[in-house]
Design a protein around this motif. Structure first.
Motif, PDB file in Angstrom:
ATOM      1  N   GLU A  47      38.976  56.811 -62.112  1.00 11.37           N
ATOM      2  CA  GLU A  47      39.168  56.963 -60.678  1.00 11.37           C
ATOM      3  C   GLU A  47      39.176  55.578 -60.025  1.00 11.37           C
ATOM      4  OE1 GLU A  47      37.073  59.221 -56.904  1.00 11.37           O
ATOM      5  OE2 GLU A  47      36.355  59.602 -58.934  1.00 11.37           O
ATOM      6  N   LYS A  48      40.085  55.367 -59.086  1.00 10.89           N
ATOM      7  CA  LYS A  48      40.177  54.079 -58.415  1.00 10.89           C
ATOM      8  C   LYS A  48      38.931  53.833 -57.583  1.00 10.89           C
ATOM      9  CE  LYS A  48      45.151  53.762 -58.250  1.00 10.89           C
ATOM     10  NZ  LYS A  48      46.323  53.476 -57.449  1.00 10.89           N
ATOM     11  N   ALA A  49      38.393  52.617 -57.708  1.00  9.30           N
ATOM     12  CA  ALA A  49      37.215  52.225 -56.944  1.00  9.30           C
ATOM     13  C   ALA A  49      37.210  50.707 -56.787  1.00  9.30           C
ATOM     14  CB  ALA A  49      35.945  52.694 -57.635  1.00  9.30           C
ATOM     15  N   ILE A  50      36.735  50.251 -55.632  1.00  2.00           N
ATOM     16  CA  ILE A  50      36.704  48.840 -55.292  1.00  2.00           C
ATOM     17  C   ILE A  50      35.252  48.386 -55.208  1.00  2.00           C
ATOM     18  CG2 ILE A  50      37.315  47.151 -53.519  1.00  2.00           C
ATOM     19  CD1 ILE A  50      39.497  49.121 -52.629  1.00  2.00           C
ATOM     20  N   PRO A  51      34.923  47.219 -55.779  1.00  2.00           N
ATOM     21  CA  PRO A  51      33.551  46.718 -55.637  1.00  2.00           C
ATOM     22  C   PRO A  51      33.231  46.438 -54.175  1.00  2.00           C
ATOM     23  CG  PRO A  51      34.769  45.461 -57.286  1.00  2.00           C
ATOM     24  CD  PRO A  51      35.762  46.343 -56.593  1.00  2.00           C
ATOM     25  N   GLU A  52      32.059  46.821 -53.765  1.00  4.25           N
ATOM     26  CA  GLU A  52      31.593  46.553 -52.411  1.00  4.25           C
ATOM     27  C   GLU A  52      31.662  45.048 -52.159  1.00  4.25           C
ATOM     28  OE1 GLU A  52      27.804  48.060 -49.771  1.00  4.25           O
ATOM     29  OE2 GLU A  52      27.498  47.664 -51.900  1.00  4.25           O
ATOM     30  N   PHE A  53      32.190  44.654 -51.031  1.00  9.22           N
ATOM     31  CA  PHE A  53      32.389  43.242 -50.726  1.00  9.22           C
ATOM     32  C   PHE A  53      31.062  42.550 -50.470  1.00  9.22           C
ATOM     33  CE2 PHE A  53      33.117  39.714 -47.773  1.00  9.22           C
ATOM     34  CZ  PHE A  53      34.089  39.003 -48.454  1.00  9.22           C
ATOM     35  N   GLY A  54      30.785  41.494 -51.248  1.00  4.45           N
ATOM     36  CA  GLY A  54      29.664  40.615 -50.969  1.00  4.45           C
ATOM     37  C   GLY A  54      28.290  41.082 -51.367  1.00  4.45           C
ATOM     38  N   VAL A  55      28.195  42.180 -52.101  1.00  8.29           N
ATOM     39  CA  VAL A  55      26.888  42.700 -52.486  1.00  8.29           C
ATOM     40  C   VAL A  55      26.782  42.640 -54.002  1.00  8.29           C
ATOM     41  CG1 VAL A  55      25.314  44.654 -52.399  1.00  8.29           C
ATOM     42  CG2 VAL A  55      26.856  44.213 -50.476  1.00  8.29           C
ATOM     43  N   LYS A  56      25.896  41.783 -54.491  1.00  7.79           N
ATOM     44  CA  LYS A  56      25.722  41.629 -55.936  1.00  7.79           C
ATOM     45  C   LYS A  56      25.319  42.973 -56.544  1.00  7.79           C
ATOM     46  CE  LYS A  56      23.681  38.655 -59.374  1.00  7.79           C
ATOM     47  NZ  LYS A  56      22.877  37.479 -59.634  1.00  7.79           N
ATOM     48  N   GLY A  57      26.088  43.413 -57.541  1.00  9.08           N
ATOM     49  CA  GLY A  57      25.819  44.698 -58.175  1.00  9.08           C
ATOM     50  C   GLY A  57      26.018  45.863 -57.225  1.00  9.08           C
ATOM     51  N   GLY A  58      26.860  45.661 -56.200  1.00 11.60           N
ATOM     52  CA  GLY A  58      27.070  46.680 -55.175  1.00 11.60           C
ATOM     53  C   GLY A  58      27.802  47.907 -55.687  1.00 11.60           C
ATOM     54  N   LEU A  59      27.915  48.865 -54.814  1.00 17.54           N
ATOM     55  CA  LEU A  59      28.596  50.123 -55.125  1.00 17.54           C
ATOM     56  C   LEU A  59      30.073  49.886 -55.388  1.00 17.54           C
ATOM     57  CD1 LEU A  59      27.150  52.205 -52.140  1.00 17.54           C
ATOM     58  CD2 LEU A  59      26.337  52.220 -54.509  1.00 17.54           C
ATOM     59  N   ILE A  69      33.473  51.682 -54.352  1.00 14.92           N
ATOM     60  CA  ILE A  69      33.858  52.584 -53.278  1.00 14.92           C
ATOM     61  C   ILE A  69      35.311  53.001 -53.442  1.00 14.92           C
ATOM     62  CG2 ILE A  69      34.038  52.764 -50.756  1.00 14.92           C
ATOM     63  CD1 ILE A  69      32.044  50.297 -50.781  1.00 14.92           C
ATOM     64  N   LYS A  70      35.613  54.248 -53.150  1.00 21.75           N
ATOM     65  CA  LYS A  70      36.998  54.701 -53.174  1.00 21.75           C
ATOM     66  C   LYS A  70      37.783  53.928 -52.116  1.00 21.75           C
ATOM     67  CE  LYS A  70      35.914  59.446 -54.455  1.00 21.75           C
ATOM     68  NZ  LYS A  70      35.977  60.839 -54.002  1.00 21.75           N
ATOM     69  N   PRO A  71      39.031  53.558 -52.408  1.00 23.42           N
ATOM     70  CA  PRO A  71      39.815  52.800 -51.423  1.00 23.42           C
ATOM     71  C   PRO A  71      39.853  53.466 -50.044  1.00 23.42           C
ATOM     72  CG  PRO A  71      40.968  52.830 -53.510  1.00 23.42           C
ATOM     73  CD  PRO A  71      39.770  53.740 -53.663  1.00 23.42           C
ATOM     74  N   GLU A  72      39.974  54.773 -50.009  1.00 22.45           N
ATOM     75  CA  GLU A  72      40.064  55.469 -48.719  1.00 22.45           C
ATOM     76  C   GLU A  72      38.738  55.487 -47.953  1.00 22.45           C
ATOM     77  OE1 GLU A  72      39.829  58.702 -51.976  1.00 22.45           O
ATOM     78  OE2 GLU A  72      40.862  56.789 -51.686  1.00 22.45           O
ATOM     79  N   ASP A  73      37.630  55.223 -48.644  1.00 25.56           N
ATOM     80  CA  ASP A  73      36.318  55.199 -47.984  1.00 25.56           C
ATOM     81  C   ASP A  73      35.828  53.789 -47.681  1.00 25.56           C
ATOM     82  OD1 ASP A  73      36.217  57.960 -48.189  1.00 25.56           O
ATOM     83  OD2 ASP A  73      35.128  57.920 -50.094  1.00 25.56           O
ATOM     84  N   PHE A  74      36.576  52.788 -48.114  1.00 29.57           N
ATOM     85  CA  PHE A  74      36.105  51.408 -48.029  1.00 29.57           C
ATOM     86  C   PHE A  74      35.830  50.975 -46.587  1.00 29.57           C
ATOM     87  CE2 PHE A  74      36.152  46.813 -48.304  1.00 29.57           C
ATOM     88  CZ  PHE A  74      35.499  46.577 -49.499  1.00 29.57           C
ATOM     89  N   ASP A  75      36.764  51.233 -45.680  1.00 25.51           N
ATOM     90  CA  ASP A  75      36.602  50.764 -44.300  1.00 25.51           C
ATOM     91  C   ASP A  75      35.462  51.450 -43.556  1.00 25.51           C
ATOM     92  OD1 ASP A  75      38.523  48.787 -44.292  1.00 25.51           O
ATOM     93  OD2 ASP A  75      40.126  50.179 -43.767  1.00 25.51           O
ATOM     94  N   SER A  76      35.167  52.677 -43.908  1.00 25.10           N
ATOM     95  CA  SER A  76      34.099  53.384 -43.200  1.00 25.10           C
ATOM     96  C   SER A  76      32.724  53.156 -43.834  1.00 25.10           C
ATOM     97  CB  SER A  76      34.403  54.887 -43.159  1.00 25.10           C
ATOM     98  OG  SER A  76      34.479  55.403 -44.475  1.00 25.10           O
ATOM     99  N   HIS A  77      32.677  52.474 -44.989  1.00 25.52           N
ATOM    100  CA  HIS A  77      31.418  52.211 -45.667  1.00 25.52           C
ATOM    101  C   HIS A  77      30.632  51.143 -44.919  1.00 25.52           C
ATOM    102  CE1 HIS A  77      28.549  51.581 -48.913  1.00 25.52           C
ATOM    103  NE2 HIS A  77      28.766  50.279 -48.788  1.00 25.52           N
ATOM    104  N   LYS A  78      29.366  51.360 -44.697  1.00 19.52           N
ATOM    105  CA  LYS A  78      28.516  50.382 -44.016  1.00 19.52           C
ATOM    106  C   LYS A  78      27.796  49.544 -45.050  1.00 19.52           C
ATOM    107  CE  LYS A  78      25.450  49.639 -40.240  1.00 19.52           C
ATOM    108  NZ  LYS A  78      25.942  48.433 -39.699  1.00 19.52           N
ATOM    109  N   THR A  79      28.056  48.238 -45.052  1.00 17.12           N
ATOM    110  CA  THR A  79      27.400  47.323 -45.971  1.00 17.12           C
ATOM    111  C   THR A  79      25.998  47.013 -45.453  1.00 17.12           C
ATOM    112  OG1 THR A  79      29.499  46.328 -46.594  1.00 17.12           O
ATOM    113  CG2 THR A  79      27.518  45.046 -47.056  1.00 17.12           C
ATOM    114  N   ILE A  80      25.020  47.208 -46.283  1.00 14.86           N
ATOM    115  CA  ILE A  80      23.625  46.900 -45.929  1.00 14.86           C
ATOM    116  C   ILE A  80      23.107  45.900 -46.942  1.00 14.86           C
ATOM    117  CG2 ILE A  80      21.308  47.817 -45.644  1.00 14.86           C
ATOM    118  CD1 ILE A  80      22.650  50.502 -44.890  1.00 14.86           C
ATOM    119  N   ILE A  81      22.640  44.757 -46.456  1.00 10.58           N
ATOM    120  CA  ILE A  81      22.097  43.715 -47.318  1.00 10.58           C
ATOM    121  C   ILE A  81      20.583  43.828 -47.299  1.00 10.58           C
ATOM    122  CG2 ILE A  81      22.049  41.242 -47.800  1.00 10.58           C
ATOM    123  CD1 ILE A  81      24.868  42.409 -47.770  1.00 10.58           C
ATOM    124  N   ASN A  82      19.993  44.020 -48.466  1.00  9.42           N
ATOM    125  CA  ASN A  82      18.532  44.122 -48.557  1.00  9.42           C
ATOM    126  C   ASN A  82      17.887  42.769 -48.647  1.00  9.42           C
ATOM    127  OD1 ASN A  82      18.565  46.917 -48.503  1.00  9.42           O
ATOM    128  ND2 ASN A  82      18.951  47.018 -50.696  1.00  9.42           N
TER     129      ASN A  82
END
Length: 176
Positions: A149-161, A163-176
């Motif tokens: 299944e197509k998935a894109i690494p979360e931008f800027g988060v080491k070991g991040g999720l 994410i499906k391309p269609e969900d990428f823009d609505s995903h909220k990046t949270i930095i711990n």
């Protein structure tokens, strides 16, 4: 990979939201720049280190706020599909991408640079949709799994999720 630059913890959207309302053509979400060098060759390593330092120096604001995410591997490590050592710069904002692309065109020197989109299709992103500056390096594309299944690494988060391309823009990046 070691992050040399980071997203701002307080507001990662500074690095991910275009100040001009620009966006890439779907399903492109961001771009990776892979700068190849040979760790066993002192001249190649020095040129690579100098180029990375120049990138950070020439783009201080974009580096500080995470709009240019610079990552590097230990010199002894190689990860496929890349056949040699590299460091990378990832860019989410289109206006920063244009600046960084033209900068690399002028400054890559003897180094090869792979520029590819992140669409969730790793094989196509690294091959048919890729751009090259300098000599094209033969990638080890056998490592890409087939029929996933197509998935894109979360931008800027080491070991991040991933994410499906269609969900990428609505995903909220949270930095711990």
């Amino acid at each position: 990979m070691e992050y040399v630059t980071h997203l701002q913890k307080e507001d990662p959207s500074v690095a991910t939201t275009s100040v001009h309302g620009l966006s890439y053509t779907y399903p492109v979400q961001y771009y990776d720049f892979h700068v190849y060098y040979y760790a066993h060759n002192k001249k190649s390593t020095e040129e690579s280190d100098a180029l990375r330092a120049k990138l950070l120096h020439d783009f201080p604001e974009d580096s500080a706020n995470g709009s240019i995410l610079v990552k590097k591997l230990p010199d002894t490590k190689i990860i496929g599909p890349h056949p040699t050592q590299f460091w990378e710069a990832d860019v989410r904002r289109p206006e920063v991408f244009v600046k960084v692309l033209s900068w690399f065109q002028l400054h890559h020197g003897n180094l090869s640079v792979l520029i590819h989109p992140q669409t969730g299709d790793d094989l196509t992103d690294h091959t048919k949709s890729a751009l090259w500056l300098g000599e094209k390096v033969q990638l080890l594309v056998d490592i890409f799994p087939k029929n996933v299944e197509k998935a894109i690494p979360e931008f800027g988060v080491k070991g991040g999720l991933r994410i499906k391309p269609e969900d990428f823009d609505s995903h909220k990046t949270i930095i711990n």
